[in-house]
Motif scaffolding. Sequence first.
Motif, short mmCIF file in Angstrom:
data_model
loop_
_atom_site.label_atom_id
_atom_site.label_comp_id
_atom_site.label_asym_id
_atom_site.label_seq_id
_atom_site.Cartn_x
_atom_site.Cartn_y
_atom_site.Cartn_z
N CYS A 32 -8.91 -32.93 -13.95
CA CYS A 32 -9.87 -32.04 -13.29
C CYS A 32 -11.10 -31.89 -14.17
N ASP A 33 -12.28 -32.14 -13.58
CA ASP A 33 -13.52 -32.03 -14.36
C ASP A 33 -14.14 -30.63 -14.26
N GLY A 34 -13.55 -29.75 -13.46
CA GLY A 34 -14.05 -28.38 -13.36
C GLY A 34 -15.33 -28.25 -12.56
N CYS A 35 -15.52 -29.12 -11.58
CA CYS A 35 -16.76 -29.07 -10.79
C CYS A 35 -16.76 -27.93 -9.77
N GLY A 36 -15.59 -27.49 -9.33
CA GLY A 36 -15.49 -26.41 -8.35
C GLY A 36 -15.62 -26.87 -6.91
N LYS A 37 -15.90 -28.15 -6.68
CA LYS A 37 -16.13 -28.63 -5.31
C LYS A 37 -14.88 -28.60 -4.44
N CYS A 38 -13.71 -28.77 -5.02
CA CYS A 38 -12.50 -28.75 -4.21
C CYS A 38 -12.21 -27.35 -3.68
N CYS A 39 -12.80 -26.33 -4.31
CA CYS A 39 -12.59 -24.95 -3.90
C CYS A 39 -13.63 -24.48 -2.89
N LEU A 40 -14.51 -25.38 -2.48
CA LEU A 40 -15.48 -25.03 -1.45
C LEU A 40 -14.81 -25.12 -0.09
N ASN A 41 -15.17 -24.23 0.79
CA ASN A 41 -14.66 -24.32 2.15
C ASN A 41 -15.37 -25.47 2.84
N LYS A 42 -14.62 -26.20 3.62
CA LYS A 42 -15.12 -27.40 4.28
C LYS A 42 -15.02 -27.25 5.79
N LEU A 43 -15.89 -27.97 6.46
CA LEU A 43 -15.84 -28.03 7.92
C LEU A 43 -15.53 -29.46 8.30
N GLU A 44 -14.56 -29.63 9.19
CA GLU A 44 -14.18 -30.98 9.61
C GLU A 44 -14.52 -31.16 11.09
N ASP A 45 -15.27 -32.21 11.38
CA ASP A 45 -15.63 -32.53 12.76
C ASP A 45 -14.38 -33.05 13.46
N GLU A 46 -13.99 -32.39 14.55
CA GLU A 46 -12.76 -32.76 15.26
C GLU A 46 -12.82 -34.16 15.85
N ASP A 47 -14.03 -34.60 16.23
CA ASP A 47 -14.16 -35.92 16.85
C ASP A 47 -14.21 -37.06 15.85
N THR A 48 -14.94 -36.85 14.75
CA THR A 48 -15.14 -37.94 13.78
C THR A 48 -14.29 -37.80 12.53
N SER A 49 -13.68 -36.64 12.31
CA SER A 49 -12.92 -36.31 11.10
C SER A 49 -13.81 -36.26 9.86
N GLU A 50 -15.13 -36.29 10.05
CA GLU A 50 -16.05 -36.18 8.93
C GLU A 50 -15.95 -34.77 8.35
N VAL A 51 -15.95 -34.70 7.02
CA VAL A 51 -15.82 -33.43 6.32
C VAL A 51 -17.16 -33.06 5.68
#
Length: 156
Positions: A32-51
């Motif tokens: 873990c590099d400690g960037c904090g990005k994995c702890c950000l809330n994400k939105l996933e497009d239901e049609d494309t699965s893009e995050v």
Amino acid sequence: MPDPIDRSGLRPRFWQTVPMGRLSKPEWEALCDGCGKCCLNKLEDEDTSEVALTRVACRLLDNETCLCAQYPVRHRFVPECIVLTPKTIKDNMYWLPQTCAYRLVAEGRDLYPWHPLLTGDANSPHDAGVTMRGQTLSEVSVGDDEWEDHIIEEPT
């Protein structure tokens, strides 16, 4: 003075020589590099699965250190927090940041030059500008229906 990385018990360049399933717990955690990005809330497009990343972070993320304020007991506060392990990494890579060492190693790629395991300095990701330091909003202060207003590009 830079914050030195404790390398005791870590095999040299273990991420290149040891299969993920055989990493010790300290080696796994050291990725873990400690960037904090994995702890950000994400939105996933239901049609494309893009995050999409948002600057809205888990209530336990410390905005200055980019680390979980309650890491050892985080599931008491956030039961849905995903635990990455060598067994679960493949199922979770799609939402991990592009710069994430877990993702890089799982894909057979090397760490970025600013990674603390290479620099010996826990602040090197912050200095490289790839962390979320000082850029997040707590999920406690932002309603779910407002997350879309806070979509960001991943700092790389």
